[in-house]
Design an enzyme around this catalytic site. Structure first.
Site, mmCIF file in Angstrom:
data_model
loop_
_atom_site.group_PDB
_atom_site.id
_atom_site.type_symbol
_atom_site.label_atom_id
_atom_site.label_comp_id
_atom_site.label_asym_id
_atom_site.label_seq_id
_atom_site.Cartn_x
_atom_site.Cartn_y
_atom_site.Cartn_z
ATOM 1 N N SER A 116 23.044 -68.961 25.782
ATOM 2 C CA SER A 116 22.457 -67.665 26.061
ATOM 3 C C SER A 116 23.224 -66.858 27.103
ATOM 4 C CB SER A 116 21.003 -67.828 26.531
ATOM 5 O OG SER A 116 20.969 -68.562 27.753
ATOM 6 N N SER A 139 23.514 -73.454 27.716
ATOM 7 C CA SER A 139 23.832 -72.026 27.814
ATOM 8 C C SER A 139 24.933 -71.633 28.783
ATOM 9 C CB SER A 139 22.576 -71.229 28.154
ATOM 10 O OG SER A 139 21.833 -71.046 26.975
ATOM 11 N N LYS A 171 24.041 -63.209 35.479
ATOM 12 C CA LYS A 171 23.272 -63.247 34.236
ATOM 13 C C LYS A 171 21.926 -62.576 34.519
ATOM 14 C CE LYS A 171 21.432 -66.584 30.849
ATOM 15 N NZ LYS A 171 21.388 -68.011 30.473
#
Ligand code: GLN
Length: 494
Positions: free
Chosen positions: A160, A184, A85
């Protein structure tokens, strides 16, 4: 490879690691295969940075160790590609946190989680799209475009960690890292039909994870199975006392050690508050069916109550922005990242830099955060929120007197259409209701795919454990995945 063997991208992390160890495939071939897939599926918007040279150099090193047979049992992931990420800083790839503020930014060091995985021989495939500074539930707040859900490209992959979830679901990479502040990892895992776990707060070092809300942020793996998550999590975690003062002083564990333990006699707490009016009927049916499956596996369902579930929304949306407003003050145009080109003096430079660099949601949160921390409002909002946060944590301890793990939905609905919440940030906030309580309490939580809802969109079930019970959660998820095959379902075209 012959026709009967599964394609490389259909292998799990465990399966791929075994093939690499047995020299059935090389790390370089593997890396090339996944790089090609990532490129061919660029329209999903999952990757923000790919660098063949860096990836292939790492793969070549892995091949040397694999060929020499010098890999220690500690290097269970040798040669396996993993993507990060873009909230983790990396020396060899651009690190943006999904923000224009950090467009093109190169970090002088690797985040601890990234370094820990590298030490295990993981090959970094690239960086994955996410909501700006991890603020969001739909990956629509990224400055670099939204990510598409591989199950239906008109829908959100969740957020996210949307790029991580989409990349794993579309088999562009066997596993990815994510971060979870209020859901997330769990929510995008649920929306994309994969498995993800957020460990106990403090398990994984936050060093090099661009900070959103420091008392909540936690790293974790996203993969297709609980077994794979256990492999990744074992490599990611461990104390980091010199660099993250909130990292727990507990040694790294083999989280896969009890994957096959029987579930006979397991008490699963089912919170009434997670099954109320707001829960869509398709999500409820899939979760109910999964609970029935658990009964077949020997577990008993125990009704429990988490009475402050609803309050977790206002509490989280006070505490997280408060911490964010403080954390994001470092983006001032001086130290790193974007700086406005034209300004008259220092204050003007700060203002223009921040006005240009931050997106709407980030600005909204900085304003809310500054407001709830300000003199005159601190007691009314921030302090109250902190008190209720403690009560939410206490509620869980009451519940854990009655049960070993807690199960419920991850989100009230399946993935919604991109743009489906329009310009209504509250609609996004409300959809976090089931993930926020565990986050506020700092508990480990995970999501595993338990079926499909409307329009054949995946439904995730959430498992929440008591502190440091990650191995138990992974055991509970693994047994389900041994008995069912929802985790193996594959979006069409990938
Ligand atoms: N959706 C939540 C938020 O917008 C959680 C995000 C996260 O866990 N990083 O803050």
């Amino acid at each position: 490879m012959t026709h009967d063997t599964p394609a490389l991208h259909d292998l799990t992390v465990a399966g791929l690691a075994a093939q690499l160890r047995d020299r059935k495939v090389s790390a370089v071939e593997t890396a090339q295969h996944f790089l090609a897939r990532a490129r061919a599926n660029a329209s999903l918007g999952a990757f923000l940075d790919i660098n063949d040279e860096v990836t292939l150099a790492q793969a070549r090193l892995a091949d040397v160790a694999l060929a020499a047979g010098t890999a220690s049992p500690l290097q269970a992931l040798l040669g396996v590609p993993v993507a990060h990420k873009d909230i983790f800083v990396t020396r060899d790839f651009v690190s943006t946190a999904g923000s224009k503020m950090l467009a093109g930014y190169r970090s002088p060091f690797d985040a601890t989680v990234v370094a820990n995985l590298a030490r295990q021989g993981v090959v970094t495939l690239g960086k994955l799209n996410c909501d700006e500074f991890a603020m969001g539930s739909a990956n629509e707040n990224s400055a670099f475009g939204n990510v598409k859900n591989p199950w239906d490209i008109t829908r959100t992959p969740g957020g996210s960690s949307g790029g991580s979830a989409a990349a794993v679901a579309a088999r562009l990479v066997p596993a990815a890292t994510g971060t979870d502040t209020g859901g997330s990892i769990r929510q995008p895992a649920s929306f994309c039909g994969i498995t993800g776990i957020k460990p106990t707060y403090g398990r994984a070092s936050r060093y090099g994870m661009v900070a959103f809300a420091s008392s909540l942020d936690q790293a974790g793996p996203m993969a297709r199975t609980a077994e794979d998550c256990a492999l990744l999590l074992s490599a990611m975690c461990g104390p980091d006392p010199d660099r993250d003062s909130t990292s727990l002083d507990v040694p790294a564990e083999n989280f896969g050690r009890s994957l096959n333990d029987s579930l006979e006699g397991l008490r699963i707490g089912v919170p009434g508050e997670f099954f109320g009016e707001g829960l869509a009927s398709d999500v409820r049916s899939a979760v109910d069916a999964a609970l029935k499956e658990y009964e077949k596996l020997g577990a008993t369902l125990v009704p429990i109550s988490l009475p402050r579930t609803e309050l977790s929304i206002p509490v989280y949306y006070i505490i997280a922005p408060a911490e964010a407003s403080s954390n994001l003050s470092r983006f001032d145009g001086v130290k790193f990242g974007h700086r406005a080109e034209k300004y008259v003096d220092l204050i003007d430079m700060y203002k223009k830099t921040r006005a240009e660099g931050f997106g709407d949601e980030v600005k909204r949160r900085i304003m809310i955060g500054a407001y709830v921390l300000s003199h005159g409002y601190y007691d009314a909002y921030y302090l109250q929120a902190q008190k209720i946060r403690r009560m939410i944590a206490d509620d869980f301890q009451q519940a854990f007197k009655l049960c070993d793990v807690i199960a419920g939905p991850v989100a009230p609905t399946v993935a919604w259409k991109l743009g489906g919440h329009g310009n209504d940030p509250l609609a996004d906030y409300l959809a976090d209701i089931f993930t926020l309580p565990g986050s506020l309490a700092g508990l480990p939580g995970m999501s595993l795919s338990v079926g499909f809802g409307a329009d054949r969109m995946p439904v995730g079930m959430q498992l929440i454990g008591n502190y440091l019970q990650e191995a138990k959660l992974l055991n509970v998820a693994h047994r389900f995945q041994q008995a069912t095959d929802w985790h193996a379902a594959k979006p069409e075209g990938f």
